[in-house]
Design an enzyme around this catalytic site. Sequence first.
Site, PDB file in Angstrom:
ATOM      1  NE  ARG A   1       3.739   0.254   4.021  1.00 39.63           N
ATOM      2  CZ  ARG A   1       3.136   1.406   4.288  1.00 39.63           C
ATOM      3  NH1 ARG A   1       3.553   2.158   5.300  1.00 39.63           N
ATOM      4  NH2 ARG A   1       2.121   1.817   3.549  1.00 39.63           N
TER       5      ARG A   1
ATOM      6  CG  ASN B   1      -1.878  -1.185   1.218  1.00 37.27           C
ATOM      7  OD1 ASN B   1      -2.510  -1.481   0.209  1.00 37.27           O
ATOM      8  ND2 ASN B   1      -1.958  -1.876   2.333  1.00 37.27           N
TER       9      ASN B   1
ATOM     10  NE  ARG C   1       5.086   7.454   3.124  1.00 37.96           N
ATOM     11  CZ  ARG C   1       5.086   6.468   4.041  1.00 37.96           C
ATOM     12  NH1 ARG C   1       5.066   5.218   3.641  1.00 37.96           N
ATOM     13  NH2 ARG C   1       5.115   6.749   5.324  1.00 37.96           N
TER      14      ARG C   1
ATOM     15  N   PRO D   1       3.387 -12.075  -9.753  1.00 38.19           N
ATOM     16  CG  PRO D   1       5.163 -11.024  -8.695  1.00 38.19           C
ATOM     17  CD  PRO D   1       4.819 -11.788  -9.927  1.00 38.19           C
TER      18      PRO D   1
ATOM     19  CE  LYS E   1       2.329  -6.432  -5.097  1.00 35.73           C
ATOM     20  NZ  LYS E   1       3.100  -5.322  -4.499  1.00 35.73           N
TER      21      LYS E   1
ATOM     22  CG  ASP F   1       0.745  -4.462  -8.897  1.00 33.92           C
ATOM     23  OD1 ASP F   1       0.318  -4.847 -10.008  1.00 33.92           O
ATOM     24  OD2 ASP F   1       1.602  -3.562  -8.791  1.00 33.92           O
TER      25      ASP F   1
END
Length: 286
Positions: free
Chosen positions: A184, A130, A135, A233, A216, A235
């Site tokens: 996290r 997320n 970032r 994967p 994922k 997403d």
Amino acid sequence: MEQRIYTIEDVEDFFPVHVFECGQCFRWQRQEDGSYTGVAGGRIANIAFEPYEGEAEGGSGRLQISNCTKADFENFWSQYLDLDRDYGKLKRKLCRGDKVMRKAVKFGWGIRILNQDLWETIVSFIISQNNNIPRIKGCIEGLAELLGEPVGVFEGRAWYDLPTPEKLALVTVEDLAPVKLGYRAKYLIETAKIVCQKGMPENVEDLSALCGVGPKVASCIALFGMGETGSFPIDVWVARVMSGLYGIDEKNHGAMKAYADEHFGALGGFAQQYLFYYIRNLNARK
């Protein structure tokens, strides 16, 4: 001191922006000249590619790795950059009878899947949840600077390794507050403790025991850190391309995985990277 530059001639199917901006790695920084500087395996390097004069896009060229000796290249960078794999053959196989893949491969013709350190991929993709790429990069660099060991200085900048599981297992969520990892931070600390207790994961099944690692994230770690090239994967971007261009229900990830297994097989990870880079950059252009 004169900078060491190792040059490899006649390199095909390689382009730095495709390799380092396709979502597989987060420790490489683009420079004004289009080259990339980063750290991997405890080594700092700058990687540049110069197409031969007169070559069409996607043609061969000269790969230059700064801060690199012949031994460094042969013992580390060649494998890390996956230069021994025949991507021309791989792409032809993927594109056979698949118009969507032909467009994606043409768009990201220079992608190669890096052979990354397993612990780095675990940390990186837990942080990626997320989150957006700028970032993610900032969090990873912040974590390295806060707790990692110095690697060295290159062109005026100090570089640091990511903290080891042993180092990360001893800190608190409050200790990691300057990195702004949010929820996290707990995942990373708990995962570090698990790795210290049980050892580094040896197969894909072991990944599910790590804190904060769902399907994922496990697929990403398997592909980029364990060499599982059939991993696909899914997403939001891949779901979008599989829905919009392959006609699969955007919420039916199981059907997407089944399609990838059937049509891409052991090349699923390569297919995923071409599709991810294609749809993400098409969207950005719009």
